[in-house]
Scaffold this motif. Structure first.
Motif, PDB file in Angstrom:
ATOM      1  N   VAL A   1     -16.399 -27.771  19.535  1.00  9.63           N
ATOM      2  CA  VAL A   1     -15.373 -28.469  18.770  1.00  9.63           C
ATOM      3  C   VAL A   1     -14.734 -27.468  17.813  1.00  9.63           C
ATOM      4  CG1 VAL A   1     -14.861 -30.414  17.272  1.00  9.63           C
ATOM      5  CG2 VAL A   1     -16.741 -30.585  18.920  1.00  9.63           C
ATOM      6  N   ASP A   2     -13.441 -27.187  18.008  1.00 11.31           N
ATOM      7  CA  ASP A   2     -12.807 -26.181  17.159  1.00 11.31           C
ATOM      8  C   ASP A   2     -12.408 -26.782  15.808  1.00 11.31           C
ATOM      9  OD1 ASP A   2     -10.387 -27.554  17.441  1.00 11.31           O
ATOM     10  OD2 ASP A   2      -9.523 -26.106  18.835  1.00 11.31           O
ATOM     11  N   GLU A   3     -11.786 -25.975  14.969  1.00 18.63           N
ATOM     12  CA  GLU A   3     -11.471 -26.403  13.602  1.00 18.63           C
ATOM     13  C   GLU A   3     -10.487 -27.558  13.564  1.00 18.63           C
ATOM     14  OE1 GLU A   3     -10.134 -22.955  11.592  1.00 18.63           O
ATOM     15  OE2 GLU A   3     -12.110 -22.013  11.496  1.00 18.63           O
ATOM     16  N   ASP A   4      -9.698 -27.715  14.632  1.00 18.29           N
ATOM     17  CA  ASP A   4      -8.729 -28.802  14.695  1.00 18.29           C
ATOM     18  C   ASP A   4      -9.284 -30.051  15.367  1.00 18.29           C
ATOM     19  OD1 ASP A   4      -6.772 -27.216  13.460  1.00 18.29           O
ATOM     20  OD2 ASP A   4      -6.250 -26.294  15.386  1.00 18.29           O
ATOM     21  N   GLY A   5     -10.572 -30.031  15.716  1.00 21.59           N
ATOM     22  CA  GLY A   5     -11.189 -31.183  16.352  1.00 21.59           C
ATOM     23  C   GLY A   5     -10.969 -31.254  17.846  1.00 21.59           C
ATOM     24  N   ARG A   6     -10.396 -30.191  18.435  1.00 24.76           N
ATOM     25  CA  ARG A   6     -10.210 -30.172  19.889  1.00 24.76           C
ATOM     26  C   ARG A   6     -11.520 -29.807  20.577  1.00 24.76           C
ATOM     27  NH1 ARG A   6      -4.960 -26.353  20.148  1.00 24.76           N
ATOM     28  NH2 ARG A   6      -6.421 -25.122  18.890  1.00 24.76           N
ATOM     29  N   ILE A   7     -11.762 -30.417  21.731  1.00 27.65           N
ATOM     30  CA  ILE A   7     -13.028 -30.246  22.438  1.00 27.65           C
ATOM     31  C   ILE A   7     -12.823 -29.368  23.664  1.00 27.65           C
ATOM     32  CG2 ILE A   7     -14.936 -31.412  23.587  1.00 27.65           C
ATOM     33  CD1 ILE A   7     -14.155 -33.943  22.049  1.00 27.65           C
ATOM     34  N   VAL A   8     -13.650 -28.347  23.781  1.00 23.38           N
ATOM     35  CA  VAL A   8     -13.701 -27.493  24.964  1.00 23.38           C
ATOM     36  C   VAL A   8     -15.096 -27.648  25.558  1.00 23.38           C
ATOM     37  CG1 VAL A   8     -13.498 -25.146  25.846  1.00 23.38           C
ATOM     38  CG2 VAL A   8     -12.053 -25.891  23.951  1.00 23.38           C
ATOM     39  N   THR A   9     -15.210 -27.718  26.867  1.00 21.53           N
ATOM     40  CA  THR A   9     -16.507 -27.977  27.488  1.00 21.53           C
ATOM     41  C   THR A   9     -16.880 -26.891  28.489  1.00 21.53           C
ATOM     42  OG1 THR A   9     -15.603 -29.274  29.329  1.00 21.53           O
ATOM     43  CG2 THR A   9     -16.062 -30.456  27.279  1.00 21.53           C
ATOM     44  N   GLY A  10     -18.138 -26.961  28.950  1.00 20.81           N
ATOM     45  CA  GLY A  10     -18.602 -26.068  30.003  1.00 20.81           C
ATOM     46  C   GLY A  10     -18.694 -24.618  29.578  1.00 20.81           C
ATOM     47  N   GLN A  11     -18.451 -23.728  30.545  1.00 24.92           N
ATOM     48  CA  GLN A  11     -18.540 -22.303  30.287  1.00 24.92           C
ATOM     49  C   GLN A  11     -17.548 -21.875  29.213  1.00 24.92           C
ATOM     50  OE1 GLN A  11     -20.872 -20.131  31.498  1.00 24.92           O
ATOM     51  NE2 GLN A  11     -19.964 -18.759  29.976  1.00 24.92           N
ATOM     52  N   ALA A  12     -16.388 -22.516  29.189  1.00 31.77           N
ATOM     53  CA  ALA A  12     -15.403 -22.191  28.157  1.00 31.77           C
ATOM     54  C   ALA A  12     -15.956 -22.481  26.770  1.00 31.77           C
ATOM     55  CB  ALA A  12     -14.113 -22.988  28.389  1.00 31.77           C
ATOM     56  N   ALA A  13     -16.790 -23.515  26.649  1.00 34.70           N
ATOM     57  CA  ALA A  13     -17.407 -23.829  25.357  1.00 34.70           C
ATOM     58  C   ALA A  13     -18.393 -22.743  24.954  1.00 34.70           C
ATOM     59  CB  ALA A  13     -18.103 -25.186  25.429  1.00 34.70           C
ATOM     60  N   LEU A  14     -19.181 -22.266  25.907  1.00 31.71           N
ATOM     61  CA  LEU A  14     -20.119 -21.189  25.600  1.00 31.71           C
ATOM     62  C   LEU A  14     -19.378 -19.927  25.181  1.00 31.71           C
ATOM     63  CD1 LEU A  14     -22.769 -21.583  28.457  1.00 31.71           C
ATOM     64  CD2 LEU A  14     -22.932 -22.352  26.089  1.00 31.71           C
ATOM     65  N   ASP A  15     -18.276 -19.638  25.866  1.00 33.75           N
ATOM     66  CA  ASP A  15     -17.480 -18.462  25.497  1.00 33.75           C
ATOM     67  C   ASP A  15     -16.931 -18.604  24.083  1.00 33.75           C
ATOM     68  OD1 ASP A  15     -17.984 -17.494  28.017  1.00 33.75           O
ATOM     69  OD2 ASP A  15     -16.050 -18.125  28.851  1.00 33.75           O
ATOM     70  N   ALA A  16     -16.440 -19.798  23.761  1.00 38.98           N
ATOM     71  CA  ALA A  16     -15.853 -20.014  22.437  1.00 38.98           C
ATOM     72  C   ALA A  16     -16.901 -19.972  21.335  1.00 38.98           C
ATOM     73  CB  ALA A  16     -15.121 -21.354  22.407  1.00 38.98           C
ATOM     74  N   ALA A  17     -18.143 -20.282  21.676  1.00 44.64           N
ATOM     75  CA  ALA A  17     -19.197 -20.375  20.662  1.00 44.64           C
ATOM     76  C   ALA A  17     -19.893 -19.050  20.378  1.00 44.64           C
ATOM     77  CB  ALA A  17     -20.237 -21.403  21.099  1.00 44.64           C
ATOM     78  N   ARG A  18     -19.472 -17.986  21.036  1.00 45.81           N
ATOM     79  CA  ARG A  18     -20.167 -16.709  20.833  1.00 45.81           C
ATOM     80  C   ARG A  18     -20.150 -16.262  19.380  1.00 45.81           C
ATOM     81  NH1 ARG A  18     -17.838 -13.571  26.222  1.00 45.81           N
ATOM     82  NH2 ARG A  18     -19.192 -14.635  27.719  1.00 45.81           N
ATOM     83  N   ASN A  19     -19.072 -16.560  18.691  1.00 47.73           N
ATOM     84  CA  ASN A  19     -18.959 -16.151  17.292  1.00 47.73           C
ATOM     85  C   ASN A  19     -19.040 -17.322  16.318  1.00 47.73           C
ATOM     86  OD1 ASN A  19     -18.512 -13.410  18.057  1.00 47.73           O
ATOM     87  ND2 ASN A  19     -16.375 -13.924  18.518  1.00 47.73           N
TER      88      ASN A  19
END
Length: 646
Positions: free
Chosen positions: A41-59
């Protein structure tokens, strides 16, 4: 080609299967085939799922959410980075994203969508689950219980008769479910009360492995601080290594786990017996739930025709061993993780074929019939559309999405033998399984007309698999089949021989002699012990799999060749008529164009198993030369093939 899909929104991973006029098969959602069941869940409340979520969560791991399916029905919001979300919104985002991914890959939307949920859920949680269709914007034609979906696929795969009673034992990543299903005239029907254990699954097996490793390393794993970035990264690597070790020990007796701790490599030997000792009490607890479910249906175990294993964690031999203690036959499908999704795809395909239009409000399973009245839909926090670049799509150069294939790979920490998916132990009173039915995108090859025989064009690029009787360096050979206990086991070629029930492989001066000795499925294969093999130049150059073979005697009931690119990625070609048509006692050449494999799912640039021969029947063959060559696919004597077999 019009198609429909079945979606299994699991607790740890998401599996999607396709259904069309060819049959049903797994869809590839990512390079790992299944999508991880996570959300960011990014700062704007948008939801990304799956592998894209893992990529986004690295930092920013604080915004990553796991295990939210188990929270369904809990009114307390799930906070990710200070943003409150409901489990329904996160599940809806998953459904939205996987349907969008398949639509992009296929360049058209599915005709029908069937989604599954745990059969053991009560009315309240089923109602909450029914809301995800509206929130996702996806038209869901049916919501069906996992056990009903699994029984649907298994019954089709085995061609079971009406009235058969199955017990479905689904051991997933974080939960275990058990249910009894009877095959009725209108489809599978749940009997009694399903049992669900929400905190017993493959993750617990991973934890047991981590405990063993920690003990052998003197507590160095438990000493890691999750708040420290370096230690946190090490813990993630440890978790991945534990999962990989579990998967390897599903098909091998031992492995070595390699961990990087404090800048030094730690190699810890681990055996299957090690983890079986730790997890046996958990598996026994799960089997007790199965027995309770059978008892709730007013049945004794003797009334069960077969226990069907589903869920990725059911691949451990101990699971089949413990389940078999109830005294009934135990069977698995070609890849247990996809059993539920494949059954849902079969139901979706049937809806499309009959032209049936369902109410857009999803129908929710009940324990009595597998479906119930539509739930009341109410509002909740809806997922926002992700940014256009949030998901990295996997673009494949094959004509069709990859299907489930014969053999598989489980190799992350150290090399592992392939895990096949076709052979199971059917109920004693049912017809033998049809190898063709269990992996529908298999291409059916037609032998070349006798008048087209000609000289093969010289190759400019080639990859040898077997030259005369010498295997190519970097490839290991294996034989697989069921043993007397019904366990699909592996035997490596050692000292020139590998023997399993129904198949013996012997290295001779004339080549590799393979003898199939019964109607039970068995296979041999060559697998890379190192990096993947790049056959792109051969595929792009109208290449082919070419092998010299002598039919010493016998006939195949079914015979196919396959190649794989990381299980279940791969392509398979049915060449039964070609093999049976070979003159006995004479070495002849068989040419199977690369296109036959790519059209059924092979990614030629990442091949890890360049040759698989899977068969049933009483057949005696000698393979003297196996290779991939460019230009050979256009040879006049090459077989002709297409997904429809024409």
């Amino acid at each position: 080609m019009p198609y429909s899909i079945g979606v299994d929104l699991g607790t740890t991973s998401i599996a999607v299967a396709l259904g069309d006029e060819v049959g049903v098969r797994a869809a590839h959602l990512s390079p790992r085939v299944v999508e991880p069941s996570v959300a960011f869940v990014d700062e704007d409340g948008r939801i990304v799922t799956g592998q894209a979520a893992l990529d986004a969560a690295r930092n920013d791991t604080a915004r990553l959410v796991l295990g939210f399916k188990r929270r369904l029905g809990d009114p307390t919001p799930i906070f990710a980075g200070g943003v409150g979300m409901t489990p329904e919104a996160l599940l809806a985002a998953q459904l939205r994203d996987v349907v969008a991914a398949v639509t992009e890959q296929r360049a058209e939307a599915p005709q029908r969508v069937v989604v599954t949920c745990p059969t053991a859920w009560g009315p309240y949680r089923r109602e909450q689950f029914g809301r995800i269709a509206e929130l996702s914007g996806v038209r869901v034609d049916e919501i069906v219980g996992d056990a009903v979906a699994a029984a649907t696929f298994f019954a089709r795969d085995r061609r079971l008769a009406e009235g058969a009673i199955l017990a479905v034992f689904d051991l997933g990543g974080r939960s275990t479910d058990a249910a009894v299903v009877r095959l009725g005239a209108d489809g599978p029907e749940v009997l009694g009360t399903p049992e669900g254990l929400e905190h017993l699954g493959g993750d617990d097996f991973d934890d047991a492995i981590r405990g063993i490793l920690d003990q052998r390393l003197g507590g160095r794993i438990s000493a890691l601080d999750p708040a420290d970035p370096a230690d946190s990264a090490s813990l993630v690597a440890v978790a991945e290594a534990c999962t990989a070790a579990k998967e390897i020990l599903s098909v091998r007796d031992e492995t070595v786990v390699s961990l990087d701790l404090d800048g030094s490599e730690q190699r810890v030997p681990l055996t299957r017996l090690d983890i079986e000792h730790s997890i046996r009490p958990m598996v026994k607890t799960a089997v007790a739930a199965l027995l309770r479910s059978i008892s709730s249906a007013g049945l004794e175990p003797e009334a069960i025709d077969v226990v069907v294993l589903a869920g990725a964690s059911s691949r451990l031999p101990l699971v089949a061993e413990e389940v078999s203690t109830i005294g009934r036959p135990v069977a698995t499908t070609h890849h247990p993780k996809f059993t539920v999704a494949l059954g849902a795809a079969e139901r979706a395909r049937a809806l499309a074929e009959t032209g049936r239009h369902t109410d857009p409000t999803p129908r929710v399973p009940s324990h009595e019939t597998g479906t119930a009245a539509s739930p009341v839909i109410s509002t909740t926090v809806a997922p926002s559309d992700p940014p256009a670049d949030a998901r990295k799509r996997v673009r494949r150069r094959t004509l069709l999405l990859a299907g489930l294939a014969v053999a598989g790979i489980v190799a992350v920490v150290v090399g592992a033998a392939a895990l096949s998916s076709r052979s199971e132990t059917p109920a004693a009173d049912t017809a033998p399984a049809s190898p063709v039915a269990s992996a529908p995108p298999t291409v059916v090859a037609v032998p070349a007309p006798p008048t087209t025989a000609g000289k093969q064009t010289a190759a400019t690029a080639a990859f040898p698999v077997l030259t005369e009787s010498v295997p190519t360096t970097g490839l290991a050979w294996y034989v697989q089949s069921n043993d007397t206990a019904g366990v699909w086991g592996i035997t490596p070629l050692a000292a020139g021989e590998a023997a399993r029930p129904n198949l013996t492989l012997t290295q001779t001066t004339a080549g590799f002699r393979a003898v199939w000795a019964g109607e039970a499925p068995a296979q041999l294969y060559a697998q890379s012990t190192g990096d993947a093999i790049d056959l792109d130049s051969i595929a792009d150059g109208d290449g082919a799999l070419v092998f010299d073979v002598t039919r010493n005697g016998g006939q195949a009931t079914f015979f196919e060749v396959a190649a794989h690119c990381g299980y279940p990625c791969g392509g398979a070609v049915d060449i039964t008529s070609t093999i049976n048509g070979l003159a006995a006692g004479t070495a002849q050449q068989v040419i199977v164009p690369t296109e036959c494999f790519t059209v059924s799912g092979l990614t030629p640039g990442a091949v890890d198993t360049p040759f698989v021969a899977f068969g049933t029947g009483t057949l005696d063959l000698t393979l003297s030369d196996v290779r991939w060559e460019d230009r050979a696919g256009n040879d006049p004597s090459a077989v002709r093939c297409s997904p429809e077999g024409g």
